[in-house]
Motif scaffolding. Structure first.
Motif, PDB file in Angstrom:
ATOM      1  N   ALA A 116      52.558  92.638 -33.654  1.00  0.00           N
ATOM      2  CA  ALA A 116      51.801  91.425 -33.945  1.00  0.00           C
ATOM      3  C   ALA A 116      52.062  90.390 -32.850  1.00  0.00           C
ATOM      4  O   ALA A 116      53.222  90.165 -32.476  1.00  0.00           O
ATOM      5  N   ALA A 117      51.004  89.770 -32.368  1.00  0.00           N
ATOM      6  CA  ALA A 117      51.155  88.707 -31.371  1.00  0.00           C
ATOM      7  C   ALA A 117      51.747  87.480 -32.058  1.00  0.00           C
ATOM      8  O   ALA A 117      51.320  87.099 -33.136  1.00  0.00           O
ATOM      9  N   TYR A 118      52.767  86.893 -31.438  1.00  0.00           N
ATOM     10  CA  TYR A 118      53.348  85.670 -31.988  1.00  0.00           C
ATOM     11  C   TYR A 118      53.329  84.522 -30.992  1.00  0.00           C
ATOM     12  O   TYR A 118      53.781  83.426 -31.305  1.00  0.00           O
ATOM     13  N   GLY A 119      52.765  84.758 -29.836  1.00  0.00           N
ATOM     14  CA  GLY A 119      52.650  83.691 -28.863  1.00  0.00           C
ATOM     15  C   GLY A 119      51.830  84.133 -27.671  1.00  0.00           C
ATOM     16  O   GLY A 119      51.683  85.329 -27.407  1.00  0.00           O
ATOM     17  N   GLN A 120      51.252  83.146 -27.007  1.00  0.00           N
ATOM     18  CA  GLN A 120      50.518  83.437 -25.787  1.00  0.00           C
ATOM     19  C   GLN A 120      50.467  82.204 -24.914  1.00  0.00           C
ATOM     20  O   GLN A 120      50.562  81.081 -25.397  1.00  0.00           O
ATOM     21  N   VAL A 121      50.357  82.438 -23.620  1.00  0.00           N
ATOM     22  CA  VAL A 121      50.203  81.364 -22.648  1.00  0.00           C
ATOM     23  C   VAL A 121      48.914  81.642 -21.892  1.00  0.00           C
ATOM     24  O   VAL A 121      48.790  82.661 -21.210  1.00  0.00           O
ATOM     25  N   ASP A 122      47.940  80.787 -22.070  1.00  0.00           N
ATOM     26  CA  ASP A 122      46.655  80.953 -21.403  1.00  0.00           C
ATOM     27  C   ASP A 122      46.749  80.574 -19.931  1.00  0.00           C
ATOM     28  O   ASP A 122      47.574  79.734 -19.546  1.00  0.00           O
ATOM     29  N   ASP A 123      45.901  81.206 -19.139  1.00  0.00           N
ATOM     30  CA  ASP A 123      45.827  80.930 -17.700  1.00  0.00           C
ATOM     31  C   ASP A 123      47.160  81.143 -16.992  1.00  0.00           C
ATOM     32  O   ASP A 123      47.548  80.395 -16.104  1.00  0.00           O
ATOM     33  N   PHE A 124      47.873  82.202 -17.409  1.00  0.00           N
ATOM     34  CA  PHE A 124      49.128  82.558 -16.760  1.00  0.00           C
ATOM     35  C   PHE A 124      49.184  84.058 -16.599  1.00  0.00           C
ATOM     36  O   PHE A 124      48.915  84.775 -17.555  1.00  0.00           O
ATOM     37  N   PRO A 125      49.471  84.586 -15.451  1.00  0.00           N
ATOM     38  CA  PRO A 125      49.950  83.937 -14.241  1.00  0.00           C
ATOM     39  C   PRO A 125      48.839  83.334 -13.380  1.00  0.00           C
ATOM     40  O   PRO A 125      49.117  82.633 -12.425  1.00  0.00           O
ATOM     41  N   GLU A 126      47.576  83.649 -13.740  1.00  0.00           N
ATOM     42  CA  GLU A 126      46.445  83.075 -13.012  1.00  0.00           C
ATOM     43  C   GLU A 126      45.375  82.637 -14.004  1.00  0.00           C
ATOM     44  O   GLU A 126      45.365  83.084 -15.153  1.00  0.00           O
ATOM     45  N   ALA A 127      44.461  81.808 -13.564  1.00  0.00           N
ATOM     46  CA  ALA A 127      43.355  81.364 -14.415  1.00  0.00           C
ATOM     47  C   ALA A 127      42.611  82.571 -14.973  1.00  0.00           C
ATOM     48  O   ALA A 127      42.350  83.540 -14.270  1.00  0.00           O
ATOM     49  N   GLY A 128      42.318  82.529 -16.262  1.00  0.00           N
ATOM     50  CA  GLY A 128      41.588  83.600 -16.918  1.00  0.00           C
ATOM     51  C   GLY A 128      42.456  84.709 -17.482  1.00  0.00           C
ATOM     52  O   GLY A 128      41.976  85.580 -18.204  1.00  0.00           O
ATOM     53  N   MET A 129      43.748  84.711 -17.174  1.00  0.00           N
ATOM     54  CA  MET A 129      44.673  85.718 -17.697  1.00  0.00           C
ATOM     55  C   MET A 129      45.496  85.107 -18.826  1.00  0.00           C
ATOM     56  O   MET A 129      45.634  83.896 -18.921  1.00  0.00           O
ATOM     57  N   ILE A 130      46.021  85.968 -19.685  1.00  0.00           N
ATOM     58  CA  ILE A 130      46.838  85.508 -20.807  1.00  0.00           C
ATOM     59  C   ILE A 130      48.133  86.311 -20.833  1.00  0.00           C
ATOM     60  O   ILE A 130      48.117  87.534 -20.698  1.00  0.00           O
ATOM     61  N   TRP A 131      49.233  85.622 -21.036  1.00  0.00           N
ATOM     62  CA  TRP A 131      50.543  86.251 -21.221  1.00  0.00           C
ATOM     63  C   TRP A 131      50.813  86.287 -22.724  1.00  0.00           C
ATOM     64  O   TRP A 131      50.819  85.259 -23.395  1.00  0.00           O
ATOM     65  N   PHE A 132      50.990  87.479 -23.292  1.00  0.00           N
ATOM     66  CA  PHE A 132      51.204  87.657 -24.716  1.00  0.00           C
ATOM     67  C   PHE A 132      52.651  88.010 -25.013  1.00  0.00           C
ATOM     68  O   PHE A 132      53.291  88.724 -24.254  1.00  0.00           O
ATOM     69  N   ARG A 133      53.132  87.560 -26.177  1.00  0.00           N
ATOM     70  CA  ARG A 133      54.411  87.988 -26.743  1.00  0.00           C
ATOM     71  C   ARG A 133      54.089  88.710 -28.042  1.00  0.00           C
ATOM     72  O   ARG A 133      53.311  88.219 -28.856  1.00  0.00           O
ATOM     73  N   PHE A 134      54.671  89.893 -28.240  1.00  0.00           N
ATOM     74  CA  PHE A 134      54.464  90.700 -29.437  1.00  0.00           C
ATOM     75  C   PHE A 134      55.794  90.995 -30.099  1.00  0.00           C
ATOM     76  O   PHE A 134      56.830  91.063 -29.439  1.00  0.00           O
ATOM     77  N   LYS A 135      55.740  91.224 -31.433  1.00  0.00           N
ATOM     78  CA  LYS A 135      56.942  91.583 -32.181  1.00  0.00           C
ATOM     79  C   LYS A 135      56.597  92.663 -33.197  1.00  0.00           C
ATOM     80  O   LYS A 135      55.444  92.809 -33.616  1.00  0.00           O
ATOM     81  N   LYS A 136      57.634  93.408 -33.577  1.00  0.00           N
ATOM     82  CA  LYS A 136      57.483  94.443 -34.601  1.00  0.00           C
ATOM     83  C   LYS A 136      58.824  94.630 -35.281  1.00  0.00           C
ATOM     84  O   LYS A 136      59.851  94.781 -34.612  1.00  0.00           O
ATOM     85  N   ALA A 137      58.813  94.609 -36.616  1.00  0.00           N
ATOM     86  CA  ALA A 137      60.027  94.913 -37.373  1.00  0.00           C
ATOM     87  C   ALA A 137      60.220  96.421 -37.394  1.00  0.00           C
ATOM     88  O   ALA A 137      59.264  97.186 -37.465  1.00  0.00           O
ATOM     89  N   LEU A 138      61.458  96.835 -37.299  1.00  0.00           N
ATOM     90  CA  LEU A 138      61.768  98.271 -37.347  1.00  0.00           C
ATOM     91  C   LEU A 138      62.231  98.699 -38.727  1.00  0.00           C
ATOM     92  O   LEU A 138      62.729  97.988 -39.485  1.00  0.00           O
TER      93      LEU A 138
END
Length: 58
Positions: free
Chosen positions: A36-58
């Motif tokens: 599940a995505a729990y965070g994102q940074v838009d326009d990183f590392p360049e304009a139009g790109m997104i950096w996503f953070r995902f998590k999963k319980a084991l």
């Protein structure tokens, strides 16, 4: 390979997994595998790109 890594992590006592990826890499792959995505940074590392953070319980 992902399932093997998750199983080994759980065997070693991990209770969850955190990963990050970019919109041009593998967000659909992680969603498909129960992350599940729990965070994102838009326009990183360049304009139009997104950096996503995902998590999963084991």
């Amino acid at each position: 390979m992902l399932r093997a890594a998750e199983a080994e992590s759980k065997n070693r006592g991990a209770v969850g997994v955190l990963v990050d990826t970019y919109s041009f890499q593998a967000p659909a792959f992680y969603r498909k595998n129960g992350y599940a995505a729990y965070g994102q940074v838009d326009d990183f590392p360049e304009a139009g790109m997104i950096w996503f953070r995902f998590k999963k319980a084991l």
